[in-house]
Design an enzyme around this catalytic site. Structure first.
Site, PDB file in Angstrom:
ATOM      1  N   ASN A 180       0.821  -1.224   0.000  1.00 58.58           N
ATOM      2  CA  ASN A 180       0.000   0.000   0.000  1.00 58.58           C
ATOM      3  C   ASN A 180       0.852   1.271   0.000  1.00 58.58           C
ATOM      4  O   ASN A 180       0.354   2.358   0.246  1.00 58.58           O
ATOM      5  CB  ASN A 180      -1.000  -0.015   1.164  1.00 58.58           C
ATOM      6  CG  ASN A 180      -0.314  -0.099   2.513  1.00 58.58           C
ATOM      7  OD1 ASN A 180       0.842   0.292   2.666  1.00 58.58           O
ATOM      8  ND2 ASN A 180      -1.016  -0.610   3.506  1.00 58.58           N
ATOM      9  N   GLU A 358      19.273 -17.164  12.616  1.00 57.87           N
ATOM     10  CA  GLU A 358      18.796 -17.495  13.961  1.00 57.87           C
ATOM     11  C   GLU A 358      17.351 -17.078  14.195  1.00 57.87           C
ATOM     12  O   GLU A 358      16.627 -17.725  14.954  1.00 57.87           O
ATOM     13  CB  GLU A 358      19.710 -16.868  15.021  1.00 57.87           C
ATOM     14  CG  GLU A 358      21.090 -17.503  15.130  1.00 57.87           C
ATOM     15  CD  GLU A 358      22.058 -17.047  14.051  1.00 57.87           C
ATOM     16  OE1 GLU A 358      21.747 -16.071  13.334  1.00 57.87           O
ATOM     17  OE2 GLU A 358      23.132 -17.674  13.915  1.00 57.87           O
TER      18      GLU A 358
END
Ligand SMILES: Cc1ncc(C[n+]2csc(CCOP(=O)(O)OP(=O)(O)O)c2C)c(N)n1
Length: 614
Positions: A180, A358
């Protein structure tokens, strides 16, 4: 799509917009414009593609919908109203109110929500975990749909997710990006440059489908294509924030702002007035998860006195716990260091390499936990800090994940401080409902790994690089929340408290003190949270409140903090002699570094003598 259903879906989208405005205006808070841009996308998904039994959210065959842009909760909750599972009254009087389940950002307090979102960049990585479960473990045809914001894609974790989704061929995963053009404070980096998004998405190995996100036919076609893909799909939907109400549509300054009441009235009129459609949508394809019986877990046994690293015992014990078919493991590309490779060798089909990502490592664990699996993720303890926001959010998600951080503290030696975890205990202790374990030997490690599998919430084990003597027999019990008094006598004058490597230093210190005729009690604090307050109080009582705590961690928030808190909470505050890593370590041998940090056996013994004035 027939004209009739196109009309119906349009009406549904308008209802979602109207309800997003109504609930956020009534709450005086929320993100209506972020909801309005994605209303057409979600209306078509909900009406035509999402296969879900709203009455049976636990049906294993259900599709999954994750709002990675969790701030669009008005839209999500409006969908719940349109599905008939919450009432208009609940939406209007509950949204963002104290005590209501319709919190500002979605959490699994709601039975139709898998994971907590609201910290951007997490829902898509979580979805990768759910999709991994679907493709490789459940082997069910459910699909995972994730709604993302465009500004959200600035998060690196979004790209970790797409990278792993492509690597694992997660054709069951579709990200829908609501492009948007606007973020919170203004325009996004890429604006409406869909070509740039396409290149990025394709560069990570996923299929990109750029569309007009307000053209219901195009949306429908893209969602159909996504379902039939052989790679993960990213639908890049060009949309307008605040779509449907001219006064706010595509305008800056309306992010996270409910419409004032009189504006809301005008908006609702422009959107065709309130509606109360309830749509049933599609049912999931029938399917159930194969039930596999638990095998018997035979934990490794270690001979007392033999030197074994706790990280090795962790890997070996986990391989044994893998006799239970629900146990899965995830690595951050260090499995030869953490010894998670022991599990990989024994159970390759339940092992997921997440490479050096991670955040994705934790998020995939959360996603697997959504589907009821028992994930264990391991990396160096230092590198878990990188994923702390994910760990924090997994507690809000009520996920059950087990983490192992190896290479704790200065004890790792030559690699230097970049590889040393010196903050991990503080970080893990602070997580809501967490468990923090820090075994000193292989026998206790094995026992604790088995208990980790059965424990809920975020369960953390800290392991040590070097090999130290096995202290306990293989049948000794180590209940979570307990502590072991390793050495004691009626003459004890001081208590030495350690865990991991410092427990071995405490034992050596007790030997040294013994040679001077000073009897010292030694406590192995293998369970740091919950903590064994009774054993601590008893030791303090027996040794005149003379306590030395030694830890291979910075002084803040580690074992010393846990001990002080335990005494304080028990109404018996006791000062401690607190030996911890106070300087910035460098490289060296473990002995040199522990000496420099002030946590060696000799320094523990000296701290005890100082307390005794000896
Ligand atoms: C990790 C993180 N950083 C910052 C925020 C604060 N924040 C909430 S919404 C938002 C903008 C999101 O924009 P976008 O992803 O484009 O979604 P939109 O609302 O425009 O649909 C920001 C910065 C957050 N929730 N999470």
């Amino acid at each position: 799509m027939t004209e009739q259903t196109l009309d119906e879906t349009h009406a549904l989208a308008q209802q979602l917009r109207v309800d997003s405005i109504r609930c956020s205006t009534s709450a005086g808070s929320g993100h209506p414009t972020s909801s309005m841009s994605a209303a057409d996308l979600m209306a078509v998904l909900m009406a035509r593609h999402f296969r879900y039994d709203w009455q049976q959210p636990d049906d294993p065959a259900n599709d999954h919908l994750i709002f990675s842009k969790g701030h669009a909760s008005p839209l999500l909750y409006s969908m719940f109203k349109a599905a008939g599972v919450i009432s208009d009254e609940e939406l209007m009087t509950g949204y963002r109110r104290f005590g209501s389940r319709l919190e500002g950002h979605p959490t699994p307090i709601l039975p139709w929500v898998d994971v907590a979102t609201g910290s951007l960049g997490q829902g898509l990585p979580d979805g990768v975990g759910v999709a991994l479960a679907g493709k490789y473990l459940d082997e069910l045809p459910y699909r995972v749909w994730v709604l993302c914001g465009d500004s959200e894609t600035a998060e690196g974790s979004i790209w970790e997710a797409l990278d792993k989704a492509a690597y694992y061929g997660l054709s069951n995963l579709t990200a829908i990006v609501d492009v948007n053009r606007l973020g919170q404070r203004g325009p996004t980096e890429l604006g409406w440059d869909l070509d740039a998004y396409v290149k990025r998405v394709e560069g990570f190995g996923c299929r990109a489908i750029p569309i007009d996100g307000h053209d219901l036919g195009e949306i429908d076609q893209a969602l159909t294509q996504a379902a039939g893909a052989d790679q993960p799909t990213v639908i890049l939907a060009r949309t307008r924030k605040g779509r449907g109400f001219d006064e706010v549509e595509d305008r800056e300054g309306w992010h996270g702002r409910p419409l004032p009441a009189e504006m809301a009235e005008r908006a609702i009129i422009e959107l065709g007035g309130p509606r109360n459609m309830v749509i049933s949508g599609l049912r999931p394809e029938a399917g159930s998860v194969r039930v596999r019986a638990d095998g018997e877990v035979t934990l490794p046994r270690y001979e007392a006195g033999v030197k074994v690293a706790t990280r090795l015992a962790f890997g070996q014990a986990l391989a044994a716990v893998g006799a239970r078919p629900g146990v899965v493991a995830l690595d951050g590309e260090v499995d030869n260091s953490t010894h998670l490779e022991e599990f990989a060798k024994a159970h390759p089909g339940r092992y997921f390499e997440m490479f050096i990502a991670e955040q994705q490592l934790i998020a995939a664990s959360v996603g697997l936990s959504v589907r009821g699996y028992v994930p264990f993720a391991a990396t160096f303890a230092a590198f878990l800090t990188r994923a702390y926001d994910f760990i924090r959010m997994s507690a809000i998600s009520q996920a059950n994940i087990r983490l192992c951080g190896s290479h704790a503290g200065t004890e790792i030696g030559a690699d230097g401080p970049s590889q040393m975890a010196l903050e991990d205990l503080a970080m893990m202790r602070a997580v809501h409902g967490s468990t923090v374990l820090y075994p000193s030997d292989a026998a206790s490690t094995a026992r604790l790994v088995l208990q980790m599998a059965d424990r809920g919430g975020v369960v953390y084990m800290r392991t040590t690089r070097g090999a130290y003597p096995v202290l306990y027999g293989p049948d000794e019990e180590f209940p979570v929340g307990g502590a072991k008094v390793v050495r004691s006598s009626a003459d004890d004058r001081v208590t030495l408290i350690g865990a991991g490597v410092t427990l071995h230093n405490c034992l050596a210190a007790a030997d040294e003190l013994g040679r001077d005729g000073i009897a010292a009690r030694v406590v192995d604090l293998y369970s740091i949270k919950p903590i064994d307050t009774a054993t601590l109080l008893e030791a303090a009582g027996a040794t005149g409140d003379r306590l030395v705590v030694a830890e291979d961690h910075y002084p803040e928030g580690g074992i010393g903090g846990a001990v002080l808190q335990a005494f304080n909470d028990a109404g018996h505050p006791v000062p401690i002699s607190h030996l911890a890593v106070r300087g910035l370590p460098g490289s060296g041998t473990p002995a040199e570094l522990m000496e420099a940090a002030g946590i060696s056996a000799a320094q523990i013994a000296q701290a005890a003598r100082d307390l005794l004035g000896a």
